[in-house]
Scaffold this motif. Structure first.
Motif, PDB file in Angstrom:
ATOM      1  N   ILE A  76       0.833  -1.203   0.000  1.00  0.00           N
ATOM      2  CA  ILE A  76       0.000   0.000   0.000  1.00  0.00           C
ATOM      3  C   ILE A  76       0.867   1.252   0.000  1.00  0.00           C
ATOM      4  N   LYS A  77       1.946   1.245   0.763  1.00  0.00           N
ATOM      5  CA  LYS A  77       2.850   2.401   0.812  1.00  0.00           C
ATOM      6  C   LYS A  77       3.408   2.722  -0.571  1.00  0.00           C
ATOM      7  N   THR A  90      -6.141   1.598   7.565  1.00  0.00           N
ATOM      8  CA  THR A  90      -6.466   0.949   6.300  1.00  0.00           C
ATOM      9  C   THR A  90      -7.844   0.302   6.367  1.00  0.00           C
ATOM     10  N   ILE A 138      -8.636   5.319   0.153  1.00  0.00           N
ATOM     11  CA  ILE A 138      -7.643   5.848   1.091  1.00  0.00           C
ATOM     12  C   ILE A 138      -7.514   7.359   0.940  1.00  0.00           C
ATOM     13  N   ARG A 139      -7.564   7.865  -0.296  1.00  0.00           N
ATOM     14  CA  ARG A 139      -7.531   9.310  -0.507  1.00  0.00           C
ATOM     15  C   ARG A 139      -8.750   9.987   0.119  1.00  0.00           C
ATOM     16  N   MET A 160       0.586   4.033  -2.956  1.00  0.00           N
ATOM     17  CA  MET A 160       0.146   5.393  -2.664  1.00  0.00           C
ATOM     18  C   MET A 160       1.282   6.404  -2.763  1.00  0.00           C
ATOM     19  N   LYS A 167      -6.987   2.907  -3.724  1.00  0.00           N
ATOM     20  CA  LYS A 167      -6.370   4.237  -3.747  1.00  0.00           C
ATOM     21  C   LYS A 167      -7.409   5.317  -3.491  1.00  0.00           C
ATOM     22  N   MET A 217       3.624   6.931  -0.596  1.00  0.00           N
ATOM     23  CA  MET A 217       3.644   7.590   0.708  1.00  0.00           C
ATOM     24  C   MET A 217       5.021   7.497   1.345  1.00  0.00           C
TER      25      MET A 217
END
Length: 251
Positions: A159-160, A174, A234-235, A163, A231, A165
């Motif tokens: 995920i990192k 999450t 999460i945004r 994204m 995505k 991040m």
């Protein structure tokens, strides 16, 4: 090479008075999934208890699952079933105690390695998934488990990267973003729903190992279905967090 997937989480106990330097897993949770049948084959819980006081730390979060200070700590002797022991931040073990404590922790890692090998063999595991698995991976290596390192995948790291991040997103955040829920008889998200085995109904909870293994599983399933959708969710969650923070700051 097998065809089952294993989703793994560990909870750790830090020996009271070692300033978090000596620790071992106190609980292991595994969800075994068969992607061919799209079924949960088994949910496995394993507890490791020694006759010693351990600290169990976890993040203190607000209603948006954002971390606030201070962290929460529980102290217990799990072997004797003594709970709610007062945490003493000034406690320090004596130097001469350290070799014995390291041996005690080592015995848990040995037990962990044997157990992981038995699960991998019994269920013919192809890939293993963890979340925020730096400590988990270190413990697996220390256990002597002979699985190929390449088959252990960190969903948090996935995920990192996706994204782009700088920091990693906690499992709590999450799952909040993806609406992952642990219910008494099932685990569910927006697009998936899996009934629990009869002997595990009511036992999966956030922050216990088997419950978090279930949450990792559903986060993976949502990612596998559509990383673009993840995505976007999460945004959207980040926007909600900014709005929440602004409201809190403005009183």
């Amino acid at each position: 090479m097998g065809d089952k997937l294993a989703f793994l989480d560990m909870e750790f106990g830090h020996i009271h008075g070692t300033k978090k330097l000596i620790y071992f897993p106190i609980e292991l949770g595994i969800v075994v999934y068969d992607p061919d049948d799209d079924t949960i084959v088994e949910t496995i819980s394993k507890h490791f208890s020694k006759d010693i006081e351990v600290e169990k730390w976890r993040n203190n979060t607000n209603e948006m699952m954002m971390t606030v200070q201070p962290s929460l700590v529980e102290v217990a002797n799990l072997h004797r079933k003594h709970y709610n022991i007062e945490y003493n931040k000034n406690r320090m073990v004596e130097m001469e105690e350290i070799p014995g404590l390291l041996n005690l922790a080592g015995s848990v890692y040995d037990e962990l390695g044997v157990f992981l090998q038995s699960v991998a063999s019994k269920y013919d595991i192809r890939h293993c998934f963890v979340y925020g698995g730096k400590t988990d991976l270190l413990c697996i290596r220390r256990s002597g488990y002979q699985g190929d390192k390449s088959i252990i995948i960190d969903v948090q790291d996935t995920i990192k990267r996706m994204m782009k991040m700088d920091k990693r997103l906690s499992l709590d955040r999450t799952c909040f973003a993806l609406n992952v829920q642990l219910k008494s008889d099932e685990i569910a998200s927006e697009h998936f729903q899996y009934e629990l085995p009869a002997n595990k109904k009511g036992k999966l909870k956030a922050h216990n190992a088997i419950g978090d293994a279930g949450r990792i599983f559903l986060a993976y399933k949502e990612l596998e279905r559509s990383d673009k959708d993840v995505k976007n969710k999460i945004r959207k969650y980040f926007r909600q967090c900014r709005k929440y923070t602004e409201q809190q700051n403005n009183g």
